[in-house]
Motif scaffolding. Structure first.
Motif, short mmCIF file in Angstrom:
data_model
loop_
_atom_site.label_atom_id
_atom_site.label_comp_id
_atom_site.label_asym_id
_atom_site.label_seq_id
_atom_site.Cartn_x
_atom_site.Cartn_y
_atom_site.Cartn_z
N ILE A 29 55.62 29.34 53.78
CA ILE A 29 55.07 30.27 52.81
C ILE A 29 53.64 30.59 53.23
O ILE A 29 52.85 29.68 53.50
N ASN A 30 53.33 31.86 53.29
CA ASN A 30 51.99 32.29 53.65
C ASN A 30 51.33 32.98 52.47
O ASN A 30 51.95 33.81 51.80
N GLY A 31 50.10 32.62 52.22
CA GLY A 31 49.28 33.30 51.24
C GLY A 31 48.11 33.92 51.97
O GLY A 31 47.76 33.51 53.08
N TYR A 32 47.53 34.92 51.39
CA TYR A 32 46.44 35.63 52.04
C TYR A 32 45.24 35.66 51.10
O TYR A 32 45.40 35.71 49.87
N VAL A 33 44.06 35.64 51.69
CA VAL A 33 42.83 35.66 50.90
C VAL A 33 42.76 36.93 50.06
O VAL A 33 42.35 36.89 48.90
N GLN A 34 43.19 38.05 50.63
CA GLN A 34 43.12 39.30 49.88
C GLN A 34 44.00 39.27 48.64
O GLN A 34 43.68 39.91 47.64
N GLU A 35 45.08 38.52 48.66
CA GLU A 35 45.91 38.40 47.46
C GLU A 35 45.19 37.60 46.38
O GLU A 35 45.33 37.90 45.20
N GLY A 36 44.43 36.60 46.78
CA GLY A 36 43.63 35.86 45.82
C GLY A 36 42.56 36.74 45.20
O GLY A 36 42.33 36.71 43.97
N ILE A 37 41.90 37.55 46.03
CA ILE A 37 40.89 38.47 45.51
C ILE A 37 41.54 39.53 44.63
O ILE A 37 41.00 39.88 43.57
N LEU A 38 42.71 40.01 45.02
CA LEU A 38 43.43 40.98 44.19
C LEU A 38 43.77 40.37 42.83
O LEU A 38 43.67 41.03 41.80
N PHE A 39 44.19 39.12 42.83
CA PHE A 39 44.54 38.45 41.58
C PHE A 39 43.31 38.33 40.67
O PHE A 39 43.39 38.61 39.47
N VAL A 40 42.18 37.91 41.24
CA VAL A 40 40.95 37.80 40.45
C VAL A 40 40.54 39.16 39.91
O VAL A 40 40.17 39.31 38.74
N TYR A 41 40.61 40.18 40.76
CA TYR A 41 40.25 41.54 40.35
C TYR A 41 41.19 42.05 39.27
O TYR A 41 40.76 42.71 38.33
N LEU A 42 42.47 41.73 39.40
CA LEU A 42 43.45 42.16 38.40
C LEU A 42 43.17 41.49 37.05
O LEU A 42 43.26 42.14 36.00
N ILE A 43 42.83 40.22 37.06
CA ILE A 43 42.49 39.53 35.82
C ILE A 43 41.26 40.16 35.18
O ILE A 43 41.21 40.39 33.96
N TYR A 44 40.25 40.49 36.00
CA TYR A 44 39.04 41.14 35.50
C TYR A 44 39.40 42.49 34.87
O TYR A 44 38.92 42.81 33.77
N LEU A 45 40.21 43.29 35.55
CA LEU A 45 40.60 44.60 35.02
C LEU A 45 41.48 44.47 33.78
O LEU A 45 41.43 45.31 32.89
N LEU A 46 42.27 43.41 33.72
CA LEU A 46 43.10 43.17 32.54
C LEU A 46 42.22 42.89 31.33
O LEU A 46 42.49 43.40 30.23
#
Length: 119
Positions: A29-46
């Motif tokens: 399983i691979n995770g990417y740093v940009q997905e973590g940043i996207l998740f944080v940004y999505l929570i902020y926008l939520l």
């Protein structure tokens, strides 16, 4: 200002590409740093816009039908694969939702910023 910091960090992480990959379970399983940043940004926008952009998006029947189709196809083929393979498939579904929701909220953010500049 926080919007621009997150967008800039997202842009930088996208430039890193495969170098910003985080391997889990011996590379299965691979995770990417940009997905973590996207998740944080999505929570902020939520927190900033609430669920209104999602309600507006899912009020369109085609969008809701597409998500339901993806879930049904996942569950129909659930028996054919192992738990690990199903977990990876579910993570891809979550990634699809993450990118889709981020696009919806980013469109809302751009439209709000445009309205503030016009007014």
């Amino acid at each position: 200002m926080f919007d621009y910091i997150l967008l800039f960090s997202l842009f930088i992480s996208l430039l890193a590409g495969q170098f910003a990959r985080i391997e889990l379970f011996q590379g299965v399983i691979n995770g990417y740093v940009q997905e973590g940043i996207l998740f944080v940004y999505l929570i902020y926008l939520l927190f900033r816009f609430g669920f209104d952009p999602l309600k507006k998006f899912f009020s369109q029947k085609i969008a809701l039908a597409l998500v339901i189709f993806f879930l049904i196809s996942f569950f129909v083929s659930f028996i054919q694969f192992t738990f690990l393979q199903n977990s990876i498939g579910f993570l891809y579904f979550m990634r699809l939702l993450l990118y889709s929701f981020f696009g919806i909220y980013l469109f809302r953010l751009v439209s709000v910023k445009k309205q503030l500049r016009v007014a």
